[in-house]
Enzyme design. Structure first.
Site, PDB file in Angstrom:
ATOM      1  N   ASP A 185     -47.510   0.657  -3.035  1.00  0.00           N
ATOM      2  CA  ASP A 185     -48.489   0.650  -1.951  1.00  0.00           C
ATOM      3  C   ASP A 185     -47.751   0.417  -0.638  1.00  0.00           C
ATOM      4  O   ASP A 185     -47.358  -0.721  -0.343  1.00  0.00           O
ATOM      5  CB  ASP A 185     -49.548  -0.435  -2.161  1.00  0.00           C
ATOM      6  CG  ASP A 185     -50.758  -0.249  -1.257  1.00  0.00           C
ATOM      7  OD1 ASP A 185     -50.568   0.160  -0.098  1.00  0.00           O
ATOM      8  OD2 ASP A 185     -51.891  -0.511  -1.703  1.00  0.00           O
ATOM      9  N   ALA A 245     -59.766   8.215  -7.405  1.00  0.00           N
ATOM     10  CA  ALA A 245     -59.565   8.070  -5.960  1.00  0.00           C
ATOM     11  C   ALA A 245     -60.366   9.124  -5.206  1.00  0.00           C
ATOM     12  O   ALA A 245     -61.559   8.935  -4.934  1.00  0.00           O
ATOM     13  CB  ALA A 245     -58.076   8.146  -5.629  1.00  0.00           C
ATOM     14  N   ARG A 246     -59.748  10.251  -4.894  1.00  0.00           N
ATOM     15  CA  ARG A 246     -60.415  11.345  -4.199  1.00  0.00           C
ATOM     16  C   ARG A 246     -59.800  12.663  -4.647  1.00  0.00           C
ATOM     17  O   ARG A 246     -58.580  12.762  -4.852  1.00  0.00           O
ATOM     18  CB  ARG A 246     -60.257  11.219  -2.670  1.00  0.00           C
ATOM     19  CG  ARG A 246     -61.160  10.191  -2.008  1.00  0.00           C
ATOM     20  CD  ARG A 246     -62.626  10.601  -2.064  1.00  0.00           C
ATOM     21  NE  ARG A 246     -63.485   9.712  -1.312  1.00  0.00           N
ATOM     22  CZ  ARG A 246     -64.007   8.584  -1.784  1.00  0.00           C
ATOM     23  NH1 ARG A 246     -63.725   8.195  -3.019  1.00  0.00           N
ATOM     24  NH2 ARG A 246     -64.811   7.853  -1.033  1.00  0.00           N
ATOM     25  N   ASP A 270     -62.134  11.562 -12.428  1.00  0.00           N
ATOM     26  CA  ASP A 270     -63.472  11.306 -11.908  1.00  0.00           C
ATOM     27  C   ASP A 270     -63.714  12.048 -10.604  1.00  0.00           C
ATOM     28  O   ASP A 270     -64.846  12.117 -10.136  1.00  0.00           O
ATOM     29  CB  ASP A 270     -63.658   9.791 -11.685  1.00  0.00           C
ATOM     30  CG  ASP A 270     -65.071   9.430 -11.278  1.00  0.00           C
ATOM     31  OD1 ASP A 270     -66.013   9.843 -11.988  1.00  0.00           O
ATOM     32  OD2 ASP A 270     -65.243   8.743 -10.249  1.00  0.00           O
ATOM     33  N   GLU A 275     -66.678  19.114  -5.579  1.00  0.00           N
ATOM     34  CA  GLU A 275     -67.480  18.337  -6.520  1.00  0.00           C
ATOM     35  C   GLU A 275     -68.919  18.841  -6.522  1.00  0.00           C
ATOM     36  O   GLU A 275     -69.525  18.908  -5.454  1.00  0.00           O
ATOM     37  CB  GLU A 275     -67.435  16.851  -6.152  1.00  0.00           C
ATOM     38  CG  GLU A 275     -66.068  16.261  -6.376  1.00  0.00           C
ATOM     39  CD  GLU A 275     -65.944  14.801  -5.970  1.00  0.00           C
ATOM     40  OE1 GLU A 275     -64.951  14.165  -6.357  1.00  0.00           O
ATOM     41  OE2 GLU A 275     -66.835  14.300  -5.255  1.00  0.00           O
ATOM     42  N   HIS A 294     -67.449  11.927 -10.399  1.00  0.00           N
ATOM     43  CA  HIS A 294     -67.347  10.976  -9.296  1.00  0.00           C
ATOM     44  C   HIS A 294     -68.362   9.841  -9.456  1.00  0.00           C
ATOM     45  O   HIS A 294     -69.092   9.490  -8.521  1.00  0.00           O
ATOM     46  CB  HIS A 294     -67.547  11.682  -7.947  1.00  0.00           C
ATOM     47  CG  HIS A 294     -66.881  10.962  -6.809  1.00  0.00           C
ATOM     48  ND1 HIS A 294     -66.429  11.609  -5.701  1.00  0.00           N
ATOM     49  CD2 HIS A 294     -66.603   9.651  -6.614  1.00  0.00           C
ATOM     50  CE1 HIS A 294     -65.899  10.739  -4.859  1.00  0.00           C
ATOM     51  NE2 HIS A 294     -65.991   9.534  -5.392  1.00  0.00           N
ATOM     52  N   ALA A 296     -67.428   6.749 -10.792  1.00  0.00           N
ATOM     53  CA  ALA A 296     -66.750   5.468 -10.981  1.00  0.00           C
ATOM     54  C   ALA A 296     -67.455   4.334 -10.241  1.00  0.00           C
ATOM     55  O   ALA A 296     -67.607   3.231 -10.765  1.00  0.00           O
ATOM     56  CB  ALA A 296     -65.296   5.569 -10.517  1.00  0.00           C
TER      57      ALA A 296
END
Length: 354
Positions: A185, A245-246, A270, A275, A294, A296
């Site tokens: 990170d 995440a995305r 996810d 989408e 999506h 989550a």
């Protein structure tokens, strides 16, 4: 003199009722709800009076014309803040908002536990072939239990890319499975990463050493396309890729190739681009891919958290309090400066002179 009436606008997309309840409990705040199916002029008339725009963060759920971009901000100069209904803010151009003196707030952390649980669930589902077993048991006979043999996740190495609110929760839950946690990170110090349960490493080390790689970073110019053919090739052979995440952070075609070649053992996804993904998406045809829509952060608990947090944060903002989850903190002094004249404009002239 009556206090200025403050206006909050949102579209009629689903939101936990606590948001509307808390907004309507304030005598000086009016909540306006636009209908996506209504004529554009009707919604524009409401947004023209709005001081706050509570916006859906799902880019494919909200038509592009209603994304908080520069053109929309110019049309509706009374806006003081745009509030995302989740941690992400894909429908908001933060730089354009900052230039316009508009605060951007999100609800980061509100759905972190829910997202973390699904990330772990995807690891289990891929490793233990749970969805495949379910499908076969419902539609076929003549297969053996051994044909569905999977792997334990206990004792494996989990690489977390982005160990913020959600990634930290993933690390916390993963400890129950005796997973070794590596984390990358760039926004956190090594000390902070360790405090969240991860061993700080660079990205190449994480990819080479991890049995599972789980993404928990935002989609922005630094992460868009970060996981392509090179990244997947750099992952440990037989590893599993997870993303809650995305869509857009990983290249779907490159991932499909890494899976069909046998380099990666599976994936739990996810998030998609777009989408939902089209039915002919190659990833949906692979038995070693577990796919969710999506969801989550779509739990009753998480949706109530983010709705309540959003309402409380906006009520405070409209009464001059600095929001606790302000994305563009540098804009706050200008928002305070603008709020005096913008809110006063809502008071009838007769009252302004009283």
């Amino acid at each position: 003199m009556s206090p200025p009436l403050k206006r909050v606008f949102r579209f009629d997309l689903w939101i936990n009722p606590v948001f509307d309840e808390r907004m309507r409990s304030q005598t000086d705040i009016q909540l306006d709800i636009g209908r996506l199916a209504a004529p554009d002029d009707d919604n524009a008339a409401l947004l023209e009076q709005a001081h706050i725009y509570q916006i859906s963060p799902a880019r494919d759920e909200l038509p592009l014309k209603w994304h908080a971009r520069e053109d929309l901000l110019k049309r509706f100069p009374n806006l003081l803040a745009v509030s995302s209904g989740a941690a992400g803010f894909d429908t908001v151009d933060v730089d354009a908002c900052t230039r316009a003196g508009v605060a951007v707030v999100n609800q980061v952390g509100g759905n972190a536990r829910s997202v973390a649980e699904l990330a772990i669930g995807l690891m289990l589902s891929v490793s233990r072939k749970i969805p495949l077993s379910d499908r076969k048991l419902r539609t076929e006979r003549g297969f053996s239990r051994e044909s569905l043999m999977g792997h334990e996740i206990s004792g494996a190495t989990l690489g977390i890319v982005g160990i913020g609110h959600t990634g930290g929760q993933v690390a916390h839950v993963a400890k129950a499975f005796d997973l070794k946690i590596l984390a990358h990170d760039p926004l956190l110090s090594e000390q902070d990463i360790r405090a969240r349960g991860g061993e700080p490493v660079d990205l190449p080390t994480l990819l080479a050493a991890s049995d599972f790689v789980s993404l928990h970073c935002p989609l922005d110019n630094t992460t868009r396309g970060m996981f392509g053919a090179h990244a997947f090739a750099s992952m440990k052979k037989g590893a599993v890729f997870i993303s809650t995440a995305r869509g857009g952070i990983h290249d779907e075609a490159a991932l499909a190739e890494a899976l069909t070649s046998g380099h990666l053992a599976g994936a739990g996804l996810d998030v998609w681009m777009p989408e939902p993904p089209p039915l002919d998406n190659p990833l949906l045809r692979l038995e070693n891919v577990v796919a969710t829509y999506h969801t989550a952060g779509v739990t009753h608990e998480a949706r109530r958290n983010v709705a309540a947090w959003a309402a409380d944060q906006l009520i405070g903002l409209l009464h001059g309090e600095k929001p606790p989850r302000l994305v563009n903190a540098e804009v706050w002094p200008l928002v305070l400066e603008r709020s005096g004249s913008v809110l006063k404009a809502n008071v009838p002239r007769a009252l302004q002179s009283s």
